[in-house]
Design a protein around this motif. Structure first.
Motif, mmCIF file in Angstrom:
data_model
loop_
_atom_site.group_PDB
_atom_site.id
_atom_site.type_symbol
_atom_site.label_atom_id
_atom_site.label_comp_id
_atom_site.label_asym_id
_atom_site.label_seq_id
_atom_site.Cartn_x
_atom_site.Cartn_y
_atom_site.Cartn_z
ATOM 1 N N ASP A 19 -52.742 2.426 -4.321
ATOM 2 C CA ASP A 19 -53.721 2.532 -5.383
ATOM 3 C C ASP A 19 -53.069 2.887 -6.709
ATOM 4 O OD1 ASP A 19 -56.386 2.518 -6.406
ATOM 5 O OD2 ASP A 19 -56.281 4.712 -6.457
ATOM 6 N N THR A 20 -52.138 3.819 -6.729
ATOM 7 C CA THR A 20 -51.520 4.228 -7.983
ATOM 8 C C THR A 20 -50.578 3.160 -8.514
ATOM 9 O OG1 THR A 20 -49.780 5.412 -6.806
ATOM 10 C CG2 THR A 20 -51.681 6.695 -7.526
ATOM 11 N N SER A 21 -49.923 2.394 -7.684
ATOM 12 C CA SER A 21 -49.026 1.358 -8.180
ATOM 13 C C SER A 21 -49.791 0.162 -8.708
ATOM 14 C CB SER A 21 -48.055 0.922 -7.086
ATOM 15 O OG SER A 21 -48.746 0.281 -6.048
ATOM 16 N N ALA A 22 -51.038 -0.008 -8.355
ATOM 17 C CA ALA A 22 -51.825 -1.141 -8.809
ATOM 18 C C ALA A 22 -52.425 -0.915 -10.186
ATOM 19 C CB ALA A 22 -52.943 -1.436 -7.809
ATOM 20 N N GLN A 23 -52.388 0.312 -10.686
ATOM 21 C CA GLN A 23 -52.992 0.599 -11.970
ATOM 22 C C GLN A 23 -52.072 0.176 -13.094
ATOM 23 O OE1 GLN A 23 -53.824 4.746 -11.807
ATOM 24 N NE2 GLN A 23 -55.487 4.508 -10.338
ATOM 25 N N VAL A 103 -47.306 -11.669 -14.556
ATOM 26 C CA VAL A 103 -46.747 -11.995 -13.242
ATOM 27 C C VAL A 103 -46.065 -10.753 -12.668
ATOM 28 C CG1 VAL A 103 -45.096 -13.443 -12.003
ATOM 29 C CG2 VAL A 103 -46.459 -14.417 -13.855
ATOM 30 N N ASP A 104 -45.219 -10.142 -13.478
ATOM 31 C CA ASP A 104 -44.616 -8.841 -13.184
ATOM 32 C C ASP A 104 -44.377 -8.171 -14.528
ATOM 33 O OD1 ASP A 104 -42.104 -9.769 -14.220
ATOM 34 O OD2 ASP A 104 -41.526 -10.520 -12.260
ATOM 35 N N SER A 105 -43.678 -7.079 -14.562
ATOM 36 C CA SER A 105 -43.545 -6.338 -15.822
ATOM 37 C C SER A 105 -42.788 -7.098 -16.907
ATOM 38 C CB SER A 105 -42.884 -4.984 -15.566
ATOM 39 O OG SER A 105 -41.573 -5.173 -15.067
ATOM 40 N N VAL A 121 -41.251 -14.599 -21.088
ATOM 41 C CA VAL A 121 -40.425 -13.516 -20.580
ATOM 42 C C VAL A 121 -40.353 -12.445 -21.658
ATOM 43 C CG1 VAL A 121 -38.259 -14.607 -21.359
ATOM 44 C CG2 VAL A 121 -38.224 -12.956 -19.498
ATOM 45 N N ARG A 122 -40.351 -11.193 -21.229
ATOM 46 C CA ARG A 122 -40.258 -10.074 -22.163
ATOM 47 C C ARG A 122 -38.852 -10.060 -22.758
ATOM 48 N NH1 ARG A 122 -43.183 -5.352 -22.485
ATOM 49 N NH2 ARG A 122 -44.126 -5.722 -20.439
#
Length: 129
Positions: A19-23, A103-105, A121-122
């Motif tokens: 739950d915390t990683s999904a925020q 997609v990811d960070s 891409v960042r």
């Protein structure tokens, strides 16, 4: 009984961890993003989007390939747990909208005007030595 209590504690711990990683927060899109818009009438276009938080709201600008500001990103909206961004900008005198999914960070995928695929891409800050 102790084994059952231990098993229950482990299962609950896993749920709390998931739950915390999904925020996420609005900060997920902050920074510079190199975005390629594919198959436009002028070919593939590369733009840099810069998002920053001002007065608690996300704002943005679009830079051309030379790093010159060409447009502001207006009407920015974050949806789906702040993992999707919608915004409007102007390019070559056209009012355009963009949708980007996280997609990811460090990677995004989406589209412009629901017609042209986009991925980005960042841009990481270069370290000074």
């Amino acid at each position: 009984m102790k084994k059952l209590s231990l098993l229950f504690a482990i299962v609950m711990g896993l749920f709390i961890t998931l739950d915390t990683s999904a925020q996420t927060t609005a900060d997920t899109f902050e920074g510079k993003w190199k975005v390629t818009i594919f198959d436009t009438p002028s070919g593939d276009a590369q733009l840099t989007f810069v998002f920053e938080k001002k007065e608690g709201k996300l704002s943005g600008v679009v830079l051309d390939p030379n790093g010159v500001e060409m447009s502001k990103v207006t009407e920015i909206a974050l949806v789906e747990n702040d993992k999707r961004l919608y915004g409007n900008f102007v390019a070559e005198s056209y009012d355009l909208n963009i949708m980007l999914d996280l997609v990811d960070s460090d990677h995004v995928k989406g589209n412009v005007m629901d017609m042209f695929d986009a991925s980005g891409v960042r841009i990481k800050a270069e370290s000074v030595m």
